[in-house]
Design an enzyme around this catalytic site. Sequence first.
Site, PDB file in Angstrom:
ATOM      1  N   ARG A 150       0.802  -1.165   0.125  1.00  0.00           N
ATOM      2  CA  ARG A 150       0.092  -0.171  -0.018  1.00  0.00           C
ATOM      3  C   ARG A 150       0.732   1.113   0.089  1.00  0.00           C
ATOM      4  NH1 ARG A 150      -4.945   2.342  -1.020  1.00  0.00           N
ATOM      5  NH2 ARG A 150      -5.263   4.043   0.438  1.00  0.00           N
ATOM      6  N   CYS A 199      -2.620  -5.243   2.526  1.00  0.00           N
ATOM      7  CA  CYS A 199      -3.584  -6.221   2.979  1.00  0.00           C
ATOM      8  C   CYS A 199      -5.116  -5.854   2.478  1.00  0.00           C
ATOM      9  CB  CYS A 199      -3.555  -5.882   4.585  1.00  0.00           C
ATOM     10  SG  CYS A 199      -2.135  -6.211   5.290  1.00  0.00           S
ATOM     11  N   ILE A 253      -7.970   5.321  -3.512  1.00  0.00           N
ATOM     12  CA  ILE A 253      -6.926   6.326  -3.684  1.00  0.00           C
ATOM     13  C   ILE A 253      -7.552   7.779  -3.920  1.00  0.00           C
ATOM     14  CG2 ILE A 253      -4.933   4.782  -3.725  1.00  0.00           C
ATOM     15  CD1 ILE A 253      -4.606   6.055  -6.574  1.00  0.00           C
ATOM     16  N   ASP A 254      -8.740   7.749  -4.046  1.00  0.00           N
ATOM     17  CA  ASP A 254      -9.580   8.999  -4.197  1.00  0.00           C
ATOM     18  C   ASP A 254      -8.982  10.256  -3.617  1.00  0.00           C
ATOM     19  OD1 ASP A 254     -10.632   8.118  -2.014  1.00  0.00           O
ATOM     20  OD2 ASP A 254     -12.672   8.420  -2.518  1.00  0.00           O
ATOM     21  N   ASP A 282      -5.077  -1.290  13.766  1.00  0.00           N
ATOM     22  CA  ASP A 282      -4.270  -2.577  13.859  1.00  0.00           C
ATOM     23  C   ASP A 282      -4.217  -3.359  14.841  1.00  0.00           C
ATOM     24  OD1 ASP A 282      -3.489  -1.720  11.077  1.00  0.00           O
ATOM     25  OD2 ASP A 282      -1.740  -0.420  11.643  1.00  0.00           O
ATOM     26  N   ILE A 307     -12.505   1.819  10.719  1.00  0.00           N
ATOM     27  CA  ILE A 307     -11.607   2.545   9.732  1.00  0.00           C
ATOM     28  C   ILE A 307     -11.867   1.384   8.534  1.00  0.00           C
ATOM     29  CG2 ILE A 307      -9.263   2.786   9.221  1.00  0.00           C
ATOM     30  CD1 ILE A 307     -10.343   4.473  11.644  1.00  0.00           C
ATOM     31  N   ARG A 326       5.922  -9.747   6.947  1.00  0.00           N
ATOM     32  CA  ARG A 326       5.705  -8.226   6.283  1.00  0.00           C
ATOM     33  C   ARG A 326       5.741  -7.246   7.328  1.00  0.00           C
ATOM     34  NH1 ARG A 326       0.310  -7.372   3.606  1.00  0.00           N
ATOM     35  NH2 ARG A 326       1.565  -5.317   3.556  1.00  0.00           N
TER      36      ARG A 326
HETATM   37  N1  EPU Z   1      -9.496   5.961   2.150  1.00  0.00           N
HETATM   38  C1  EPU Z   1     -10.263   6.356   1.110  1.00  0.00           C
HETATM   39  N2  EPU Z   1      -9.845   6.919   0.127  1.00  0.00           N
HETATM   40  C2  EPU Z   1      -8.297   7.058   0.253  1.00  0.00           C
HETATM   41  C3  EPU Z   1      -7.331   7.050   1.171  1.00  0.00           C
HETATM   42  C4  EPU Z   1      -8.258   6.322   2.486  1.00  0.00           C
HETATM   43  O1  EPU Z   1     -11.395   6.268   1.175  1.00  0.00           O
HETATM   44  O2  EPU Z   1      -7.846   8.024  -0.753  1.00  0.00           O
HETATM   45  C5  EPU Z   1     -10.117   5.446   3.609  1.00  0.00           C
HETATM   46  C6  EPU Z   1      -9.626   3.699   3.727  1.00  0.00           C
HETATM   47  O3  EPU Z   1     -10.264   3.082   2.951  1.00  0.00           O
HETATM   48  C7  EPU Z   1     -10.137   3.546   5.015  1.00  0.00           C
HETATM   49  C8  EPU Z   1      -9.557   5.210   5.794  1.00  0.00           C
HETATM   50  O4  EPU Z   1      -9.866   6.048   4.596  1.00  0.00           O
HETATM   51  O5  EPU Z   1     -11.341   3.456   5.294  1.00  0.00           O
HETATM   52  C9  EPU Z   1      -8.448   5.355   6.512  1.00  0.00           C
HETATM   53  O6  EPU Z   1      -7.451   4.661   6.008  1.00  0.00           O
HETATM   54  P1  EPU Z   1      -6.252   5.289   5.895  1.00  0.00           P
HETATM   55  O7  EPU Z   1      -5.769   6.145   4.496  1.00  0.00           O
HETATM   56  O8  EPU Z   1      -5.547   6.222   6.908  1.00  0.00           O
HETATM   57  O9  EPU Z   1      -5.098   3.811   5.893  1.00  0.00           O
HETATM   58  P2  EPU Z   1      -3.732   3.677   4.937  1.00  0.00           P
HETATM   59  O10 EPU Z   1      -3.095   4.829   4.930  1.00  0.00           O
HETATM   60  O11 EPU Z   1      -3.978   3.047   3.748  1.00  0.00           O
HETATM   61  C10 EPU Z   1      -2.293   3.294   6.934  1.00  0.00           C
HETATM   62  C11 EPU Z   1      -1.372   1.817   7.583  1.00  0.00           C
HETATM   63  C12 EPU Z   1      -2.335   0.922   8.067  1.00  0.00           C
HETATM   64  C13 EPU Z   1      -3.174   1.463   9.238  1.00  0.00           C
HETATM   65  C14 EPU Z   1      -4.160   2.673   8.657  1.00  0.00           C
HETATM   66  C15 EPU Z   1      -4.774   3.037   9.769  1.00  0.00           C
HETATM   67  C16 EPU Z   1       0.525   2.218   6.413  1.00  0.00           C
HETATM   68  C17 EPU Z   1       1.315   1.837   5.143  1.00  0.00           C
HETATM   69  N3  EPU Z   1      -0.523   1.617   6.562  1.00  0.00           N
HETATM   70  O12 EPU Z   1      -3.103   2.701   5.986  1.00  0.00           O
HETATM   71  O13 EPU Z   1      -1.518  -0.067   8.546  1.00  0.00           O
HETATM   72  O14 EPU Z   1      -4.129   0.175   9.466  1.00  0.00           O
HETATM   73  O15 EPU Z   1      -3.025   3.642   8.439  1.00  0.00           O
HETATM   74  O16 EPU Z   1      -4.136   3.281  10.964  1.00  0.00           O
HETATM   75  O17 EPU Z   1       0.822   3.452   6.889  1.00  0.00           O
HETATM   76  C18 EPU Z   1      -0.744  -2.426   8.816  1.00  0.00           C
HETATM   77  O18 EPU Z   1       0.288  -1.896   9.104  1.00  0.00           O
HETATM   78  O19 EPU Z   1      -1.090  -3.648   8.817  1.00  0.00           O
HETATM   79  C19 EPU Z   1      -1.846  -1.525   8.181  1.00  0.00           C
HETATM   80  C20 EPU Z   1      -2.821  -1.835   7.476  1.00  0.00           C
END
Ligand code: EPU
Length: 421
Positions: free
Chosen positions: A89, A113, A120-121, A305, A327, A398
């Site tokens: 991701r 995951c 990624i909108d 997490d 989330i 991972r």
């Molecule tokens: N979302 C959208 N559009 C986007 C981006 C996010 O709708 O463009 C939604 C997601 O689908 C979700 C919510 O916003 O429902 C929050 O997601 P977020 O973007 O904060 O998650 P992330 O940045 O993809 C990171 C961690 C995750 C962790 C989450 C929440 C990294 C690489 N990943 O993900 O870690 O669960 O923040 O804290 O930093 C893990 O390490 O196992 C893991 C999944």
Amino acid sequence: MIQGGKMLQGEVGVGGAKNHALKILAASLLFKSPIKIQNVPLIEDIFRMAELLESLGVQVTKTETNTFLVDAHRITKTQLSDEITKRLRSSIVLAGPLLARLGRVEMTHPGGCIIGKRSIDLFIEGFSRMGVICKESGGRYIFQARKLHGTDFTFRIPSVTGTETLMMAAILAEGKTILRNVAEEPEILALAEFLNHSGARIKGAGTPVITIEGLGKKRRLSAKKDARVLPDRIEAGSLLILASLLAKDVVIRHCIPEHLESLISHLAITGVKIKRGKDWLRVSRPPELKALSFKTDGYPGFATDLQAPFVVLLTQTNGMSQAFETIFEGRLEYIHDLNRMGANITLRDSCRAMISGPTSLHGREMESPDLRAGLAFVIAALVAKGNSTIHNIYQIDRGYERIEKKLQAIGAHIKRVTSGE
Ligand code: EPU
């Protein structure tokens, strides 16, 4: 392979945070000179990110254990490898610094995951507001901009990687950027602090509004000191949950208890008593664990997490608990395997599970679906009676560096078996 039911005792140390190290590696693209990163966990996601950077022309060298030297003064490509991007991701985080520096990125949809839609909108909205032309066709994206300009952008949903990506893009943009309703995770604050030491002008990281004074595309950052990866609060939290279930007396070292306040207060309600110092936690299993309901949230709320490990704990508490995942919309799939181990969990919908406890778990053969649920299975198998085999441990590797060694050191009966052994 795990033989369950053994009580644990001793000291265990926490490694560097995956979700901090990955972002410092991505930030290396903003630098004109090499950066040294200490306390990097040696885990599969870090290796994939290093390969991705190398495929762009960046030099990544492991200088000593857990220390990486990253030299991004020359970048030869702006197209991200499909194979790695589909597995990671945080590939999308590279788009921010790459756009700021070179004005172009081509990539497929980032994977990671399978825990929800993971669109990624928000990135696309933010990039567009900074002057990027975003084109998508058949799951491939081309982002292009002659130069990025500052903007005032409000996230509809706070996104961790979204906040980090736009913050890094804004550093080399023209003018001021204000990012509102951003994520407040400690890794974001630590990333901003390192970038500020290196010449960036970021204010407000760790709060809901971040302001960045752009330096312009021609300037680049220069590190005044080494970056140091924060202790992994998810690894620490998972060990704390495990110790709450099985510890005679376990001390968790090299952690920041302040980053775990939400979990600690939830554990207190279940009856777990925790002693703490500046960088350690000490815990033992109480005579009885009480049920409680919880919901996940952005930091400082209960970390998504840690949701799966905490549900394992709730299978051992007295009474009915509810887990509410707010989330990610697909992060409760693993409960079917817990039920096959003897748990009594009912899904009310895709985000809410009712856990009735205590139930006696028995060992079985399982497949790790993702890294956090994979570790939850390890915890469940350690609690269960009998033997368990967990397959697909690439998922666990991972995110956790040689977790079996750490668990063996506190008395767990766990061993890594390569296939065919
Ligand atoms: N979302 C959208 N559009 C986007 C981006 C996010 O709708 O463009 C939604 C997601 O689908 C979700 C919510 O916003 O429902 C929050 O997601 P977020 O973007 O904060 O998650 P992330 O940045 O993809 C990171 C961690 C995750 C962790 C989450 C929440 C990294 C690489 N990943 O993900 O870690 O669960 O923040 O804290 O930093 C893990 O390490 O196992 C893991 C999944």
